[in-house]
Design a protein around this motif. Structure first.
Motif, short mmCIF file in Angstrom:
data_model
loop_
_atom_site.label_atom_id
_atom_site.label_comp_id
_atom_site.label_asym_id
_atom_site.label_seq_id
_atom_site.Cartn_x
_atom_site.Cartn_y
_atom_site.Cartn_z
N ARG A 1 48.81 3.68 67.32
CA ARG A 1 47.76 4.55 67.87
C ARG A 1 48.22 5.15 69.21
O ARG A 1 47.65 6.11 69.70
N PRO B 1 37.30 7.78 67.28
CA PRO B 1 37.80 6.61 66.56
C PRO B 1 38.71 5.72 67.40
O PRO B 1 39.59 6.22 68.11
N HIS C 1 40.72 12.31 68.44
CA HIS C 1 41.68 11.21 68.65
C HIS C 1 41.75 10.91 70.15
O HIS C 1 41.83 11.85 70.95
N VAL D 1 46.67 10.84 55.68
CA VAL D 1 46.33 12.25 55.94
C VAL D 1 47.53 13.17 56.25
O VAL D 1 47.62 14.26 55.69
N PHE E 1 48.61 3.38 58.99
CA PHE E 1 47.74 3.10 57.83
C PHE E 1 47.33 4.35 57.08
O PHE E 1 46.78 4.27 55.99
N THR F 1 36.66 15.31 63.89
CA THR F 1 36.70 14.02 64.51
C THR F 1 37.89 14.01 65.46
O THR F 1 38.88 14.69 65.21
N ARG G 1 47.69 2.25 51.55
CA ARG G 1 47.91 3.57 50.95
C ARG G 1 49.39 3.80 50.67
O ARG G 1 50.22 3.65 51.59
N ARG H 1 41.08 6.12 51.19
CA ARG H 1 41.03 4.72 50.75
C ARG H 1 41.16 4.67 49.24
O ARG H 1 40.79 5.61 48.54
N ILE I 1 38.65 -0.15 61.35
CA ILE I 1 39.30 -0.69 60.16
C ILE I 1 39.33 -2.21 60.31
O ILE I 1 39.76 -2.72 61.35
N ASN J 1 41.98 16.05 63.56
CA ASN J 1 42.09 15.70 64.98
C ASN J 1 41.67 16.94 65.74
O ASN J 1 42.50 17.66 66.29
N GLN K 1 39.42 2.28 65.86
CA GLN K 1 39.93 1.46 64.74
C GLN K 1 39.85 -0.04 64.99
O GLN K 1 39.47 -0.80 64.10
N PHE L 1 35.45 0.38 57.72
CA PHE L 1 36.07 0.27 56.40
C PHE L 1 36.94 -0.97 56.35
O PHE L 1 37.55 -1.36 57.34
N VAL L 2 37.06 -1.53 55.14
CA VAL L 2 38.06 -2.57 54.90
C VAL L 2 39.41 -1.86 54.80
O VAL L 2 39.49 -0.78 54.20
N TYR L 3 40.46 -2.43 55.39
CA TYR L 3 41.78 -1.80 55.31
C TYR L 3 42.19 -1.64 53.84
O TYR L 3 42.04 -2.55 53.03
N SER L 4 42.70 -0.46 53.54
CA SER L 4 43.12 -0.17 52.17
C SER L 4 44.57 0.32 52.23
O SER L 4 44.87 1.31 52.90
N1 SAM Z 1 40.97 11.46 64.22
C1 SAM Z 1 40.84 10.26 63.48
C2 SAM Z 1 41.62 9.17 64.15
O1 SAM Z 1 41.68 9.13 65.35
O2 SAM Z 1 42.11 8.30 63.44
C3 SAM Z 1 41.24 10.45 62.06
C4 SAM Z 1 40.14 10.24 61.11
S1 SAM Z 1 40.70 9.66 59.51
C5 SAM Z 1 40.96 11.07 58.66
C6 SAM Z 1 39.22 8.94 58.96
C7 SAM Z 1 39.11 7.45 59.11
O3 SAM Z 1 39.43 6.82 57.88
C8 SAM Z 1 40.01 6.79 60.12
O4 SAM Z 1 39.53 6.90 61.44
C9 SAM Z 1 40.05 5.35 59.64
O5 SAM Z 1 39.06 4.55 60.25
C10 SAM Z 1 39.80 5.48 58.13
N2 SAM Z 1 41.04 5.18 57.39
C11 SAM Z 1 42.15 5.93 57.32
N3 SAM Z 1 43.09 5.30 56.58
C12 SAM Z 1 42.54 4.13 56.18
C13 SAM Z 1 43.03 3.03 55.41
N4 SAM Z 1 44.27 3.02 54.92
N5 SAM Z 1 42.20 2.00 55.20
C14 SAM Z 1 40.95 1.98 55.70
N6 SAM Z 1 40.44 2.97 56.44
C15 SAM Z 1 41.23 4.04 56.69
#
Ligand code: SAM
Length: 464
Positions: A266, A252, A227, A153, A150, A225, A328, A39, A294, A189, A254, A323-326
């Motif tokens: 997804r 997760p 998927h 990673v 979104f 974590t 990237r 984020r 998110i 994952n 979302q 989290f609030v959507y950010s």
């Molecule tokens: N295995 C997980 C999945 O199924 O998505 C991946 C975990 S990810 C590395 C960690 C978390 O960060 C995500 O599940 C998501 O909720 C949050 N996240 C990732 N990108 C984001 C974004 N652009 N804005 C807000 N939250 C984000």
């Protein structure tokens, strides 16, 4: 994962240059920042921290400053434009090259950058892990090949790759021999794990966990974590076959809106998630579920948000991350219109977090009067504080516990702390030789951040 990587950086530099870890930056010869870019807020913190370190370096020019992790991976050379005094820039896959980068930075008196993805090489260059208690993290795979719209990673940690099966088993056997009772298998994952076996075959997470459970001393296995797409039949069946696998799953989702799940790529629906839950709950009816959410993803309508809130209530999620959507840079969603106003995003996040807190408080309350098997990890924070204060009394001999806390000699009935399978902290009174063991504890009260418990009468030393 970042905590795990930070620990590895300290282990590597201890091994190569005999550098000791200090929490006091004024004492440091090397200042390392392990960064997250998932984020924007986390990313911005990097530059404010570097700004503070600049002042330290102005006073002591020999200090080396390094930036590792995903911001380093994403920004690379560009970090030097905003912070020219940085000496080392390395990614999550090159942290094992720190000793060489360190030597070259001193020799050449210029910044060293290595943000390549040499993948598995990293794990072959790690010193033996430090053991600091009865629990340990073990990274078994890294990266992500799911490319959710979104998420940054896949671009910062690279595609999914798994450590060889034998290496993981050897590491865990070594940890168990040094007193570790609980392992958390880590990966972005983690349930996409496909580790090569020495006979040419491949092990999935379920098979790996069967072998981990068979290691003497390992009494508890967690993984994080995961998927939803990788919740295979064999993994679901593990809940029937592996008693060491905790009754807690972090999965997760979302959002609870099918339209948004599709837009996020997804590649599953809420019904498919429900089906996974139905099958796991048929095996473990009391399993505790947590998730990531998110809020305010592009195009999120009131109805989409209501669907998420309803889904949270339906599944009865426990403590979760939200989290609030950010937006990237470099992700597909960065091209979408980020059309939910920040104020509304924050409002929705507050409502969602309120619901999650209510649900987890209810789950805690329902645990009162139940018996929980907990892994005792050390002294309770309250007891530590008391003993830290009394440690100044020279008459009181002290011993060090697993959490590096201080135990008064002969402290037969200390306030101890441990964790339940669903990750709740339980404080209770017991003999400190219970630290590092599993015990059954009756839960007597629930508070917002912890539970109170007591050992069943007549079993002050009972080990379950
Ligand atoms: N295995 C997980 C999945 O199924 O998505 C991946 C975990 S990810 C590395 C960690 C978390 O960060 C995500 O599940 C998501 O909720 C949050 N996240 C990732 N990108 C984001 C974004 N652009 N804005 C807000 N939250 C984000």
């Amino acid at each position: 994962m970042n905590e795990y990587d930070s620990g590895k950086m300290a282990d590597i530099l201890k091994d190569s240059h005999d550098l000791e870890l200090t929490q006091d930056e004024a004492l440091a010869d090397v200042l390392l920042l392990n960064t997250c870019s998932v984020r924007e807020k986390a990313q911005e913190k990097v530059f404010s921290q570097l700004g503070r370190w600049r002042k330290l370096k102005a006073k002591q020019p020999d200090i080396l400053i390094g930036v590792g992790g995903c911001v380093a991976s994403q920004e690379g050379q560009a970090i030097l434009k905003r912070a020219s005094y940085v000496d080392l820039i390395f990614g999550p896959q090159t942290l094992h090259r720190l000793p060489q980068l360190f030597d070259q930075a001193i020799k050449q008196k210029k910044a060293q950058i290595d943000i390549s993805f040499p993948e598995i090489e990293k794990f072959d260059h790690m010193p033996e892990a430090r053991v600091e208690g009865a629990t340990a993290y073990v990274s078994i795979m890294e990266g992500c090949s799911k490319y959710c719209t979104f998420c940054v990673v896949p671009y910062t940690r690279g595609e999914e790759f798994s450590r060889p099966f034998d290496d993981v088993i050897a590491e865990i056997a070594g940890l168990a021999a040094r007193g570790v009772k609980e392992v958390t298998l880590l990966g972005q994952n983690v349930n996409a794990y496909r580790g090569n076996m020495h006979d040419g075959g491949s092990a999935d997470l379920a098979l790996l966990m069967h072998y981990v459970a068979a290691i003497e001393g390992i009494g508890r296995i967690r993984y994080s974590t995961s998927h939803p797409l990788e919740m295979s039949d064999s993994l679901i069946q593990s809940y029937a076959e592996i008693p060491e696998l905790v009754s807690h799953l972090h999965l997760p989702i979302q959002t609870g809106s099918n339209a948004l799940l599709q837009s996020m790529k997804r590649r599953h629906t809420t019904d498919e998630y429900r089906d996974i839950m139905r099958r796991i709950r048929a095996i473990r009816p009391d399993i505790s579920m947590s998730s990531d959410f998110i809020v305010g993803y592009p195009g999120e309508t009131e109805q989409d948000f209501k669907d998420t809130m309803d889904f949270i209530a339906e599944i009865n999620f426990d403590h979760s991350y939200s989290f609030v959507y950010s937006q990237r840079p470099g992700t597909p969603a960065a091209d979408f219109d980020d059309d939910v106003p920040l104020g509304l995003k924050k409002q929705r996040l507050a409502l969602l977090q309120q619901r999650l807190s209510q649900q987890s408080a209810n789950i805690s309350r329902k645990m009162v009067c139940s018996t929980q098997r907990i892994l005792v990890t050390g002294l309770s924070p309250k007891q530590k504080k008391q003993l830290d204060l009394s440690a100044y009394d020279a008459d009181k001999a002290v011993a060090v516990d697993f959490d590096a806390g201080v135990i008064g000699a002969g402290a037969k009935n200390s306030q101890l702390t441990g964790r339940t399978e669903n990750n709740r902290v339980v404080n209770f009174t017991g003999n400190h030789d219970l630290i590092g063991t599993f015990v059954n504890v009756n839960i007597t009260a629930a508070f917002s951040n912890s539970l109170q418990g007591e050992l069943p009468s007549g079993s002050r030393h009972s080990i379950a």
